[in-house]
Design a protein around this motif. Structure first.
Motif, PDB file in Angstrom:
ATOM      1  N   SER A  65      43.403   5.625  57.231  1.00 19.86           N
ATOM      2  CA  SER A  65      43.861   4.323  56.749  1.00 19.86           C
ATOM      3  C   SER A  65      45.386   4.248  56.770  1.00 19.86           C
ATOM      4  N   GLU A  66      45.901   3.045  56.610  1.00 14.36           N
ATOM      5  CA  GLU A  66      47.344   2.820  56.693  1.00 14.36           C
ATOM      6  C   GLU A  66      48.123   3.553  55.612  1.00 14.36           C
ATOM      7  N   ASP A  67      47.476   3.832  54.467  1.00 12.59           N
ATOM      8  CA  ASP A  67      48.177   4.523  53.385  1.00 12.59           C
ATOM      9  C   ASP A  67      47.778   5.997  53.277  1.00 12.59           C
ATOM     10  N   GLU A 106      47.681  12.161  68.048  1.00 13.65           N
ATOM     11  CA  GLU A 106      47.161  11.168  68.992  1.00 13.65           C
ATOM     12  C   GLU A 106      48.126  10.984  70.158  1.00 13.65           C
ATOM     13  N   ASP A 107      49.417  10.985  69.874  1.00 14.89           N
ATOM     14  CA  ASP A 107      50.418  10.845  70.928  1.00 14.89           C
ATOM     15  C   ASP A 107      50.364  12.007  71.918  1.00 14.89           C
ATOM     16  N   GLN A 108      49.863  13.146  71.458  1.00 16.25           N
ATOM     17  CA  GLN A 108      49.752  14.322  72.318  1.00 16.25           C
ATOM     18  C   GLN A 108      48.404  14.397  73.033  1.00 16.25           C
ATOM     19  N   GLY A 109      47.597  13.342  72.912  1.00 22.12           N
ATOM     20  CA  GLY A 109      46.348  13.288  73.660  1.00 22.12           C
ATOM     21  C   GLY A 109      45.099  13.637  72.887  1.00 22.12           C
ATOM     22  N   VAL A 110      45.222  13.867  71.582  1.00 26.16           N
ATOM     23  CA  VAL A 110      44.038  14.156  70.772  1.00 26.16           C
ATOM     24  C   VAL A 110      43.298  12.848  70.495  1.00 26.16           C
ATOM     25  N   ASP A 111      42.003  12.824  70.792  1.00 29.53           N
ATOM     26  CA  ASP A 111      41.190  11.639  70.516  1.00 29.53           C
ATOM     27  C   ASP A 111      40.798  11.624  69.042  1.00 29.53           C
ATOM     28  N   ILE A 112      41.058  10.511  68.373  1.00 29.41           N
ATOM     29  CA  ILE A 112      40.739  10.369  66.953  1.00 29.41           C
ATOM     30  C   ILE A 112      39.731   9.237  66.802  1.00 29.41           C
ATOM     31  N   LEU A 113      38.558   9.579  66.283  1.00 27.66           N
ATOM     32  CA  LEU A 113      37.477   8.609  66.147  1.00 27.66           C
ATOM     33  C   LEU A 113      36.999   8.557  64.704  1.00 27.66           C
ATOM     34  N   SER A 114      36.682   7.355  64.242  1.00 29.84           N
ATOM     35  CA  SER A 114      36.182   7.177  62.885  1.00 29.84           C
ATOM     36  C   SER A 114      34.855   6.438  62.908  1.00 29.84           C
ATOM     37  N   HIS A 157      31.844   0.511  54.915  1.00 29.42           N
ATOM     38  CA  HIS A 157      31.397   0.834  53.553  1.00 29.42           C
ATOM     39  C   HIS A 157      32.567   0.890  52.576  1.00 29.42           C
ATOM     40  N   PHE A 158      33.689   1.441  53.031  1.00 30.04           N
ATOM     41  CA  PHE A 158      34.853   1.581  52.151  1.00 30.04           C
ATOM     42  C   PHE A 158      35.832   0.415  52.275  1.00 30.04           C
ATOM     43  N   GLY A 159      35.470  -0.617  53.039  1.00 28.84           N
ATOM     44  CA  GLY A 159      36.319  -1.797  53.153  1.00 28.84           C
ATOM     45  C   GLY A 159      37.644  -1.538  53.844  1.00 28.84           C
ATOM     46  N   LEU A 160      37.624  -0.687  54.869  1.00 28.51           N
ATOM     47  CA  LEU A 160      38.865  -0.288  55.537  1.00 28.51           C
ATOM     48  C   LEU A 160      39.052  -0.928  56.908  1.00 28.51           C
ATOM     49  N   LYS A 161      38.193  -1.876  57.255  1.00 33.88           N
ATOM     50  CA  LYS A 161      38.190  -2.423  58.618  1.00 33.88           C
ATOM     51  C   LYS A 161      39.563  -2.914  59.065  1.00 33.88           C
ATOM     52  N   ASP A 162      40.303  -3.552  58.164  1.00 33.63           N
ATOM     53  CA  ASP A 162      41.602  -4.115  58.524  1.00 33.63           C
ATOM     54  C   ASP A 162      42.762  -3.207  58.130  1.00 33.63           C
ATOM     55  N   ARG A 163      42.447  -1.965  57.786  1.00 36.51           N
ATOM     56  CA  ARG A 163      43.502  -1.063  57.305  1.00 36.51           C
ATOM     57  C   ARG A 163      43.544   0.251  58.074  1.00 36.51           C
ATOM     58  N   ILE A 164      42.987   0.259  59.284  1.00 32.83           N
ATOM     59  CA  ILE A 164      42.988   1.480  60.083  1.00 32.83           C
ATOM     60  C   ILE A 164      44.365   1.674  60.708  1.00 32.83           C
ATOM     61  N   GLY A 165      44.938   2.854  60.497  1.00 33.80           N
ATOM     62  CA  GLY A 165      46.295   3.100  60.966  1.00 33.80           C
ATOM     63  C   GLY A 165      46.398   3.947  62.213  1.00 33.80           C
ATOM     64  N   VAL A 166      45.291   4.588  62.619  1.00 28.48           N
ATOM     65  CA  VAL A 166      45.351   5.470  63.779  1.00 28.48           C
ATOM     66  C   VAL A 166      43.948   5.654  64.351  1.00 28.48           C
ATOM     67  N   GLY A 167      43.867   5.904  65.646  1.00 30.73           N
ATOM     68  CA  GLY A 167      42.586   6.180  66.283  1.00 30.73           C
ATOM     69  C   GLY A 167      41.765   4.933  66.541  1.00 30.73           C
ATOM     70  N   ILE A 168      40.493   5.143  66.866  1.00 30.38           N
ATOM     71  CA  ILE A 168      39.592   4.043  67.171  1.00 30.38           C
ATOM     72  C   ILE A 168      38.377   4.088  66.252  1.00 30.38           C
ATOM     73  N   ILE A 169      37.788   2.927  66.031  1.00 29.77           N
ATOM     74  CA  ILE A 169      36.539   2.847  65.281  1.00 29.77           C
ATOM     75  C   ILE A 169      35.401   3.132  66.251  1.00 29.77           C
ATOM     76  N   SER A 170      34.592   4.115  65.940  1.00 30.22           N
ATOM     77  CA  SER A 170      33.504   4.513  66.824  1.00 30.22           C
ATOM     78  C   SER A 170      32.169   4.233  66.144  1.00 30.22           C
ATOM     79  N   ASN A 171      31.118   4.857  66.626  1.00 32.41           N
ATOM     80  CA  ASN A 171      29.790   4.651  66.063  1.00 32.41           C
ATOM     81  C   ASN A 171      29.034   5.970  66.082  1.00 32.41           C
TER      82      ASN A 171
END
Length: 204
Positions: A145-147, A158-166, A173-187
């Motif tokens: 999250s952003e904080d 991530e800048d070095q090529g590490v894939d970050i998935l959430s 569930h945690f209401g973080l949809k609009d507060r993601i600060g890094v990586g991609i939302i996955s499934n």
């Protein structure tokens, strides 16, 4: 005419799985979703595999019109590769399920996890200490999250090529949809394939 895939009310990763099955057979689909996370996951899966996606918002849902992209010879895509094919044999995957490291004292655990990720970020010149992918799920998604106290370290990785998935359902569930600060939302479909196909999985 594209096949209709109605995934309204279906939990992650069903919208991705059902859409993928139809695309493998018909090369076109109209998937109906009822939330932004499902929209994101289905769109990402389709575009990653060479399909075009046009979203149409209606009162009863979001209609994703998916079609095979044509090459110069007007031939369409014949097969969608499995998400597991994006994981190379021997990949190291870091699995993070909580916002602290270890069991016992949670305050200490938060200090430890900050120290762990800071160590990784400061060790980018040593490939043996850098994972190929980091997967966050359950309470662990709070760390993207952003904080997040480790946000800057994750961005460096991530800048070095590490894939970050959430995990998308966890983000919702945690209401973080609009507060993601890094990586991609996955499934969970992609996450399961990544974990099961990795050369090494390290659980924090």
């Amino acid at each position: 005419m594209a096949s209709i895939v109605d995934t309204r009310g279906k939990p992650c990763p069903q919208p991705v799985i059902l859409t993928r099955k139809v695309l493998l057979k018909f090369q076109a689909a109209t998937t109906i979703v009822d939330n932004e996370i499902s929209r994101h996951n289905v769109t990402r899966m389709a575009k990653k595999n060479g399909f075009t996606v046009r979203a149409e918002e209606r009162e009863d849902g979001i209609y994703l019109h998916i079609h095979a992209r044509k090459d110069p010879a007007s031939s369409s895509i014949k097969k969608i590769p499995d998400p597991a094919q994006t994981v190379s044999p021997g990949d190291t995957v870091l699995s993070v399920q909580d916002e602290f490291m270890g069991s016992g004292d949670k305050d200490l655990g938060r200090i430890l996890i900050r120290g762990f990720f800071h160590t990784l970020a400061e060790s980018i010149d040593d490939p043996s200490l850098i994972p190929d992918k980091i997967v966050f799920y359950n309470v662990g998604v709070k760390l993207v999250s952003e904080d997040s106290p480790i946000l800057s370290d994750l961005k460096m990785l991530e800048d070095q090529g590490v894939d970050i998935l959430s995990c998308g359902i966890c983000i919702g569930h945690f209401g973080l949809k609009d507060r993601i600060g890094v990586g991609i939302i996955s499934n969970m479909y992609d996450i399961a394939e990544i974990l099961l196909s990795a050369g090494k999985v390290i659980n924090l």
